[in-house]
Design a protein around this motif. Structure first.
Motif, PDB file in Angstrom:
ATOM      1  N   ARG A 132     -50.397  -7.733 -20.004  1.00  0.00           N
ATOM      2  CA  ARG A 132     -50.439  -7.178 -18.644  1.00  0.00           C
ATOM      3  C   ARG A 132     -50.282  -5.664 -18.697  1.00  0.00           C
ATOM      4  O   ARG A 132     -49.670  -5.129 -19.618  1.00  0.00           O
ATOM      5  CB  ARG A 132     -49.320  -7.770 -17.790  1.00  0.00           C
ATOM      6  N   VAL A 133     -50.839  -4.990 -17.684  1.00  0.00           N
ATOM      7  CA  VAL A 133     -50.713  -3.541 -17.547  1.00  0.00           C
ATOM      8  C   VAL A 133     -50.088  -3.216 -16.190  1.00  0.00           C
ATOM      9  O   VAL A 133     -50.142  -4.025 -15.262  1.00  0.00           O
ATOM     10  CB  VAL A 133     -52.083  -2.832 -17.688  1.00  0.00           C
ATOM     11  N   LEU A 134     -49.504  -2.036 -16.114  1.00  0.00           N
ATOM     12  CA  LEU A 134     -48.829  -1.604 -14.895  1.00  0.00           C
ATOM     13  C   LEU A 134     -49.778  -0.803 -14.005  1.00  0.00           C
ATOM     14  O   LEU A 134     -50.367   0.173 -14.447  1.00  0.00           O
ATOM     15  CB  LEU A 134     -47.615  -0.733 -15.246  1.00  0.00           C
ATOM     16  N   LEU A 135     -49.904  -1.254 -12.764  1.00  0.00           N
ATOM     17  CA  LEU A 135     -50.607  -0.490 -11.734  1.00  0.00           C
ATOM     18  C   LEU A 135     -49.598  -0.075 -10.669  1.00  0.00           C
ATOM     19  O   LEU A 135     -48.618  -0.785 -10.433  1.00  0.00           O
ATOM     20  CB  LEU A 135     -51.701  -1.331 -11.073  1.00  0.00           C
ATOM     21  N   ALA A 136     -49.876   1.047 -10.030  1.00  0.00           N
ATOM     22  CA  ALA A 136     -48.983   1.515  -8.967  1.00  0.00           C
ATOM     23  C   ALA A 136     -49.801   2.094  -7.824  1.00  0.00           C
ATOM     24  O   ALA A 136     -50.859   2.679  -8.032  1.00  0.00           O
ATOM     25  CB  ALA A 136     -48.034   2.586  -9.513  1.00  0.00           C
ATOM     26  N   ARG A 137     -49.292   1.868  -6.626  1.00  0.00           N
ATOM     27  CA  ARG A 137     -49.863   2.515  -5.442  1.00  0.00           C
ATOM     28  C   ARG A 137     -48.898   3.632  -5.078  1.00  0.00           C
ATOM     29  O   ARG A 137     -47.709   3.378  -4.854  1.00  0.00           O
ATOM     30  CB  ARG A 137     -50.010   1.518  -4.293  1.00  0.00           C
ATOM     31  N   THR A 138     -49.418   4.856  -5.062  1.00  0.00           N
ATOM     32  CA  THR A 138     -48.558   5.996  -4.753  1.00  0.00           C
ATOM     33  C   THR A 138     -48.926   6.579  -3.403  1.00  0.00           C
ATOM     34  O   THR A 138     -49.927   6.199  -2.802  1.00  0.00           O
ATOM     35  CB  THR A 138     -48.679   7.104  -5.827  1.00  0.00           C
ATOM     36  N   THR A 139     -48.130   7.519  -2.985  1.00  0.00           N
ATOM     37  CA  THR A 139     -48.349   8.173  -1.703  1.00  0.00           C
ATOM     38  C   THR A 139     -49.483   9.188  -1.771  1.00  0.00           C
ATOM     39  O   THR A 139     -49.929   9.681  -0.747  1.00  0.00           O
ATOM     40  CB  THR A 139     -47.051   8.896  -1.280  1.00  0.00           C
ATOM     41  N   LYS A 140     -49.989   9.503  -2.984  1.00  0.00           N
ATOM     42  CA  LYS A 140     -50.925  10.622  -3.135  1.00  0.00           C
ATOM     43  C   LYS A 140     -52.404  10.237  -3.182  1.00  0.00           C
ATOM     44  O   LYS A 140     -53.246  11.112  -3.163  1.00  0.00           O
ATOM     45  CB  LYS A 140     -50.577  11.403  -4.395  1.00  0.00           C
ATOM     46  N   TRP A 141     -52.724   8.961  -3.252  1.00  0.00           N
ATOM     47  CA  TRP A 141     -54.134   8.563  -3.413  1.00  0.00           C
ATOM     48  C   TRP A 141     -54.646   7.760  -2.225  1.00  0.00           C
ATOM     49  O   TRP A 141     -55.456   6.860  -2.388  1.00  0.00           O
ATOM     50  CB  TRP A 141     -54.331   7.806  -4.733  1.00  0.00           C
ATOM     51  N   ARG A 142     -54.168   8.062  -1.038  1.00  0.00           N
ATOM     52  CA  ARG A 142     -54.668   7.478   0.213  1.00  0.00           C
ATOM     53  C   ARG A 142     -54.727   5.945   0.183  1.00  0.00           C
ATOM     54  O   ARG A 142     -55.724   5.346   0.570  1.00  0.00           O
ATOM     55  CB  ARG A 142     -56.041   8.049   0.563  1.00  0.00           C
ATOM     56  N   GLY A 143     -53.663   5.332  -0.335  1.00  0.00           N
ATOM     57  CA  GLY A 143     -53.575   3.874  -0.325  1.00  0.00           C
ATOM     58  C   GLY A 143     -54.220   3.201  -1.520  1.00  0.00           C
ATOM     59  O   GLY A 143     -54.090   1.990  -1.679  1.00  0.00           O
ATOM     60  N   LEU A 144     -54.900   3.958  -2.368  1.00  0.00           N
ATOM     61  CA  LEU A 144     -55.528   3.370  -3.551  1.00  0.00           C
ATOM     62  C   LEU A 144     -54.500   3.207  -4.673  1.00  0.00           C
ATOM     63  O   LEU A 144     -53.480   3.897  -4.718  1.00  0.00           O
ATOM     64  CB  LEU A 144     -56.680   4.254  -4.032  1.00  0.00           C
ATOM     65  N   TRP A 145     -54.788   2.306  -5.580  1.00  0.00           N
ATOM     66  CA  TRP A 145     -53.913   2.036  -6.721  1.00  0.00           C
ATOM     67  C   TRP A 145     -54.358   2.862  -7.907  1.00  0.00           C
ATOM     68  O   TRP A 145     -55.532   3.231  -8.032  1.00  0.00           O
ATOM     69  CB  TRP A 145     -53.950   0.559  -7.068  1.00  0.00           C
ATOM     70  N   GLY A 146     -53.418   3.137  -8.796  1.00  0.00           N
ATOM     71  CA  GLY A 146     -53.704   3.895 -10.004  1.00  0.00           C
ATOM     72  C   GLY A 146     -52.633   3.638 -11.048  1.00  0.00           C
ATOM     73  O   GLY A 146     -52.026   2.569 -11.070  1.00  0.00           O
ATOM     74  N   VAL A 147     -52.424   4.635 -11.895  1.00  0.00           N
ATOM     75  CA  VAL A 147     -51.369   4.554 -12.905  1.00  0.00           C
ATOM     76  C   VAL A 147     -50.373   5.677 -12.647  1.00  0.00           C
ATOM     77  O   VAL A 147     -50.748   6.731 -12.121  1.00  0.00           O
ATOM     78  CB  VAL A 147     -51.939   4.659 -14.339  1.00  0.00           C
ATOM     79  N   PRO A 148     -49.106   5.468 -12.998  1.00  0.00           N
ATOM     80  CA  PRO A 148     -48.136   6.550 -12.838  1.00  0.00           C
ATOM     81  C   PRO A 148     -48.513   7.752 -13.703  1.00  0.00           C
ATOM     82  O   PRO A 148     -49.146   7.616 -14.755  1.00  0.00           O
ATOM     83  CB  PRO A 148     -46.828   5.914 -13.324  1.00  0.00           C
ATOM     84  N   GLY A 149     -48.102   8.915 -13.249  1.00  0.00           N
ATOM     85  CA  GLY A 149     -48.366  10.147 -13.981  1.00  0.00           C
ATOM     86  C   GLY A 149     -48.100  11.337 -13.093  1.00  0.00           C
ATOM     87  O   GLY A 149     -47.587  11.197 -11.987  1.00  0.00           O
ATOM     88  N   GLY A 150     -48.459  12.521 -13.589  1.00  0.00           N
ATOM     89  CA  GLY A 150     -48.239  13.711 -12.791  1.00  0.00           C
ATOM     90  C   GLY A 150     -48.543  14.975 -13.554  1.00  0.00           C
ATOM     91  O   GLY A 150     -49.177  14.949 -14.613  1.00  0.00           O
ATOM     92  N   LYS A 151     -48.060  16.090 -13.031  1.00  0.00           N
ATOM     93  CA  LYS A 151     -48.376  17.413 -13.568  1.00  0.00           C
ATOM     94  C   LYS A 151     -47.593  17.708 -14.850  1.00  0.00           C
ATOM     95  O   LYS A 151     -46.435  17.315 -14.993  1.00  0.00           O
ATOM     96  CB  LYS A 151     -48.061  18.483 -12.531  1.00  0.00           C
ATOM     97  N   VAL A 152     -48.258  18.455 -15.725  1.00  0.00           N
ATOM     98  CA  VAL A 152     -47.635  18.948 -16.943  1.00  0.00           C
ATOM     99  C   VAL A 152     -46.882  20.233 -16.606  1.00  0.00           C
ATOM    100  O   VAL A 152     -47.434  21.126 -15.945  1.00  0.00           O
ATOM    101  CB  VAL A 152     -48.701  19.221 -18.028  1.00  0.00           C
ATOM    102  N   ASP A 153     -45.636  20.323 -17.019  1.00  0.00           N
ATOM    103  CA  ASP A 153     -44.834  21.526 -16.779  1.00  0.00           C
ATOM    104  C   ASP A 153     -45.175  22.609 -17.802  1.00  0.00           C
ATOM    105  O   ASP A 153     -45.614  22.312 -18.921  1.00  0.00           O
ATOM    106  CB  ASP A 153     -43.337  21.199 -16.875  1.00  0.00           C
TER     107      ASP A 153
END
Length: 135
Positions: free
Chosen positions: A18-39
């Motif tokens: 199994r793989v992890l999917l997430a729905r975040t506040t940033k993709w207009r209700g679409l699902w994706g994978v966790p992640g973010g900006k590189v510092d």
């Protein structure tokens, strides 16, 4: 002058197919994978490990480069943005998610099930790549 944002994300496997999917506040209700900006001063691998720890509480292992994508003014994203997306495959030993405020919903699913979710186009590409590689 604005410049593209460097971002990381990972399709993470639990070891049971199994793989992890997430729905975040940033993709207009679409699902994706966790992640973010590189510092500033942070490597891509350090960034993907940090983002997962912050957003899900998961510790990643066997992190492997998957692909690079470019998101230029994507209508799927919540605001105008130009992002370089460095995608990874990884594994984790835990399926216990401790979500931060960015994660609205999450699911552990098979790759076949993942393809039926309303994924953002960048995650669709990553899932398709994983299917071809038989992750």
């Amino acid at each position: 002058m604005d410049r593209p944002l460097v971002c990381v994300g990972a399709l993470v496997s639990d070891g049971d197919g199994r793989v992890l999917l997430a729905r975040t506040t940033k993709w207009r209700g679409l699902w994706g994978v966790p992640g973010g900006k590189v510092d500033w001063g942070e490597t891509l691998l350090d960034a993907v490990a940090r983002e997962f720890r912050e957003e899900t509480g998961l510790i990643l292992r066997d992190v492997e480069y998957a692909q690079t994508q470019e998101a230029v003014l994507s209508p799927e994203f919540h605001k105008p943005s130009h992002m370089l997306l460095f995608d990874y495959f990884a594994r984790t030993d835990s399926v216990q998610i401790m979500p931060n405020e960015e994660i609205a919903e999450w699911a552990w699913v098979t790759l076949e099930e993942a393809a039926s979710y309303p994924l953002n186009t960048y995650t669709q590409t990553l899932v398709a790549l994983a299917q071809r590689r038989a992750m």
